[in-house]
Write a protein that holds these residues in place. Structure first.
Motif, PDB file in Angstrom:
ATOM      1  N   LYS A 149     -10.401   7.381   4.974  1.00 52.35           N
ATOM      2  CA  LYS A 149      -9.944   6.409   3.973  1.00 52.35           C
ATOM      3  C   LYS A 149     -10.963   5.289   3.773  1.00 52.35           C
ATOM      4  CE  LYS A 149      -5.897   3.748   2.531  1.00 52.35           C
ATOM      5  NZ  LYS A 149      -6.583   2.529   2.102  1.00 52.35           N
ATOM      6  N   GLU A 150     -11.547   4.819   4.857  1.00 51.81           N
ATOM      7  CA  GLU A 150     -12.529   3.740   4.745  1.00 51.81           C
ATOM      8  C   GLU A 150     -13.719   4.173   3.901  1.00 51.81           C
ATOM      9  OE1 GLU A 150     -15.363   1.080   7.718  1.00 51.81           O
ATOM     10  OE2 GLU A 150     -13.502   1.954   8.489  1.00 51.81           O
ATOM     11  N   GLU A 151     -14.152   5.414   4.092  1.00 46.29           N
ATOM     12  CA  GLU A 151     -15.279   5.933   3.314  1.00 46.29           C
ATOM     13  C   GLU A 151     -14.915   6.078   1.846  1.00 46.29           C
ATOM     14  OE1 GLU A 151     -18.438   9.641   3.731  1.00 46.29           O
ATOM     15  OE2 GLU A 151     -17.095   9.119   5.374  1.00 46.29           O
ATOM     16  N   LEU A 152     -13.711   6.577   1.571  1.00 46.68           N
ATOM     17  CA  LEU A 152     -13.266   6.741   0.186  1.00 46.68           C
ATOM     18  C   LEU A 152     -13.086   5.390  -0.499  1.00 46.68           C
ATOM     19  CD1 LEU A 152     -10.626   9.565   0.743  1.00 46.68           C
ATOM     20  CD2 LEU A 152     -12.811   9.810  -0.459  1.00 46.68           C
ATOM     21  N   ASP A 153     -12.495   4.428   0.209  1.00 46.40           N
ATOM     22  CA  ASP A 153     -12.289   3.108  -0.375  1.00 46.40           C
ATOM     23  C   ASP A 153     -13.620   2.407  -0.632  1.00 46.40           C
ATOM     24  OD1 ASP A 153      -9.595   3.513  -0.315  1.00 46.40           O
ATOM     25  OD2 ASP A 153      -9.221   2.289   1.464  1.00 46.40           O
ATOM     26  N   SER A 154     -14.583   2.603   0.264  1.00 43.17           N
ATOM     27  CA  SER A 154     -15.910   2.030   0.065  1.00 43.17           C
ATOM     28  C   SER A 154     -16.579   2.622  -1.169  1.00 43.17           C
ATOM     29  CB  SER A 154     -16.777   2.285   1.305  1.00 43.17           C
ATOM     30  OG  SER A 154     -18.098   1.861   1.089  1.00 43.17           O
ATOM     31  N   MET A 155     -16.416   3.931  -1.350  1.00 42.62           N
ATOM     32  CA  MET A 155     -16.975   4.600  -2.516  1.00 42.62           C
ATOM     33  C   MET A 155     -16.309   4.079  -3.793  1.00 42.62           C
ATOM     34  SD  MET A 155     -17.303   8.737  -3.020  1.00 42.62           S
ATOM     35  CE  MET A 155     -18.159   8.941  -1.454  1.00 42.62           C
ATOM     36  N   VAL A 164      -9.172   6.497  -6.479  1.00 41.57           N
ATOM     37  CA  VAL A 164      -8.358   7.337  -5.594  1.00 41.57           C
ATOM     38  C   VAL A 164      -6.904   6.927  -5.710  1.00 41.57           C
ATOM     39  CG1 VAL A 164      -7.953   8.152  -3.251  1.00 41.57           C
ATOM     40  CG2 VAL A 164     -10.256   7.486  -3.939  1.00 41.57           C
ATOM     41  N   HIS A 165      -6.038   7.898  -5.892  1.00 41.50           N
ATOM     42  CA  HIS A 165      -4.596   7.670  -5.853  1.00 41.50           C
ATOM     43  C   HIS A 165      -4.049   8.391  -4.622  1.00 41.50           C
ATOM     44  CE1 HIS A 165      -0.470   7.063  -7.100  1.00 41.50           C
ATOM     45  NE2 HIS A 165      -0.253   8.363  -7.090  1.00 41.50           N
ATOM     46  N   TYR A 166      -3.558   7.606  -3.658  1.00 43.67           N
ATOM     47  CA  TYR A 166      -3.009   8.182  -2.426  1.00 43.67           C
ATOM     48  C   TYR A 166      -1.533   8.498  -2.613  1.00 43.67           C
ATOM     49  CZ  TYR A 166      -7.271   6.346  -0.226  1.00 43.67           C
ATOM     50  OH  TYR A 166      -8.574   6.077   0.103  1.00 43.67           O
ATOM     51  N   VAL A 167      -1.109   9.640  -2.053  1.00 41.92           N
ATOM     52  CA  VAL A 167       0.296  10.041  -2.086  1.00 41.92           C
ATOM     53  C   VAL A 167       0.732  10.346  -0.657  1.00 41.92           C
ATOM     54  CG1 VAL A 167       1.976  11.718  -2.934  1.00 41.92           C
ATOM     55  CG2 VAL A 167       0.088  11.007  -4.410  1.00 41.92           C
ATOM     56  N   LEU A 168       1.840   9.748  -0.229  1.00 42.28           N
ATOM     57  CA  LEU A 168       2.369   9.986   1.115  1.00 42.28           C
ATOM     58  C   LEU A 168       3.777  10.550   1.033  1.00 42.28           C
ATOM     59  CD1 LEU A 168       1.296   6.738   3.017  1.00 42.28           C
ATOM     60  CD2 LEU A 168       0.159   8.973   3.004  1.00 42.28           C
ATOM     61  N   HIS A 169       4.003  11.600   1.812  1.00 33.90           N
ATOM     62  CA  HIS A 169       5.358  12.157   1.887  1.00 33.90           C
ATOM     63  C   HIS A 169       6.300  11.148   2.521  1.00 33.90           C
ATOM     64  CE1 HIS A 169       8.062  15.785   3.125  1.00 33.90           C
ATOM     65  NE2 HIS A 169       8.539  15.106   2.114  1.00 33.90           N
ATOM     66  N   TYR A 170       5.801  10.480   3.560  1.00 32.94           N
ATOM     67  CA  TYR A 170       6.583   9.442   4.227  1.00 32.94           C
ATOM     68  C   TYR A 170       5.812   8.125   4.136  1.00 32.94           C
ATOM     69  CZ  TYR A 170       8.790  13.586   6.219  1.00 32.94           C
ATOM     70  OH  TYR A 170       9.411  14.796   6.375  1.00 32.94           O
ATOM     71  N   PRO A 171       6.195   7.225   3.240  1.00 34.21           N
ATOM     72  CA  PRO A 171       5.451   5.964   3.082  1.00 34.21           C
ATOM     73  C   PRO A 171       5.560   5.114   4.340  1.00 34.21           C
ATOM     74  CG  PRO A 171       7.514   5.888   1.874  1.00 34.21           C
ATOM     75  CD  PRO A 171       7.364   7.300   2.345  1.00 34.21           C
ATOM     76  N   PRO A 172       4.605   4.216   4.548  1.00 34.87           N
ATOM     77  CA  PRO A 172       4.610   3.412   5.772  1.00 34.87           C
ATOM     78  C   PRO A 172       5.750   2.411   5.805  1.00 34.87           C
ATOM     79  CG  PRO A 172       2.900   2.665   4.286  1.00 34.87           C
ATOM     80  CD  PRO A 172       3.448   3.930   3.692  1.00 34.87           C
TER      81      PRO A 172
END
Length: 247
Positions: A149-155, A164-172
């Motif tokens: 995630k850090e690499e993707l967010d930096s990019m 980037v659009h993140y999708v989580l089955h179980y959100p935090p």
């Protein structure tokens, strides 16, 4: 030769291997993979993995491996000790980067399927002016499972045309929010939807491309969505012309 292991997520680690020669570089084409061969209980087992950072690494090979309950080879990785040896064969793969003429790129990844997608991103971003838009939908079970995630967010902060659009089955839950950039979860919840693809990915066009890598259930689902969104005309047989590619 196995060198070290770094835990990336509760069931996923980065394994570093030493190559034969200190100055050796792996000339692996973009998003091609290597086969790993192990003998377990007298039976040959072969699995394919996409190395990461292949253009940067000298004298070593990095693999991201997710450990599955029923995954004999992935569980074998967890038993490796520094100095152990593994058999590798490759590179292998069908994705042809050199033939791609793309102005907008849509990417979908699930879990450890981010590894070939990341290699594609690194290649495209080496010449970012050629691209008008690059969009990734990345799905995982929990926030702890998001790899690199850090690499993707930096990019994303470096290249304005990349999102980037993140999708989580179980959100935090609230106590997990220290792992996120925002005070509340702003990504998708559940599974990737057709609406997600309409909203966050480029639409079908002759000079647009869609690349997918993830578990079979996710892949089949998003392929059906892609067809209904007009990408049915992008499933050509020719490698160079194929506008929808599944790793």
């Amino acid at each position: 030769m196995f060198l070290s292991k770094m835990i990336l997520a509760p069931n996923t680690s980065l394994y570093k291997f030493k190559l034969k020669h200190r100055n050796e570089k792996l000339n692996i084409p973009t998003s091609h993979y290597v086969a790993v061969r192990v003998i377990l209980n007298g039976k040959e087992e072969i699995r394919n993995y996409t190395p990461i950072h292949t253009n940067e690494n000298v004298g070593c090979l990095d693999l991201i491996v997710k450990t599955y309950t029923l995954g004999n080879v992935s569980k074998y990785f967890t038993t490796l000790k520094p100095g152990d040896y593994l058999e590798f064969k490759g590179p292998m793969g069908e994705f042809v980067y050199e033939d791609v003429q793309t102005t907008q790129l849509g990417l979908i990844a699930g879990g450890s399927g981010i590894t070939p997608i990341l290699e594609v991103l690194n290649e495209y971003m080496s010449n970012p002016d050629k691209l008008e838009k690059v969009c990734l939908i990345y799905a995982n079970e929990t926030v702890h499972d998001i790899l690199l995630k850090e690499e993707l967010d930096s990019m994303m902060s470096k290249y304005p045309q990349f999102h980037v659009h993140y999708v989580l089955h179980y959100p935090p839950s609230k106590h997990d929010m220290t792992l996120c950039d925002e005070e509340t979860w702003s990504g998708g919840i559940g599974y990737i939807t057709k609406r997600d693809m309409e909203q966050y990915l480029p639409e079908y066009a002759d000079d647009h491309r869609l690349l997918i890598c993830g578990p079979p259930e996710m892949t089949n689902m998003v392929l059906n969505y892609a067809r209904s969104l007009g990408w049915n005309s992008g499933f050509q047989k020719s490698k160079g012309d194929q506008k929808v590619f599944v790793f």
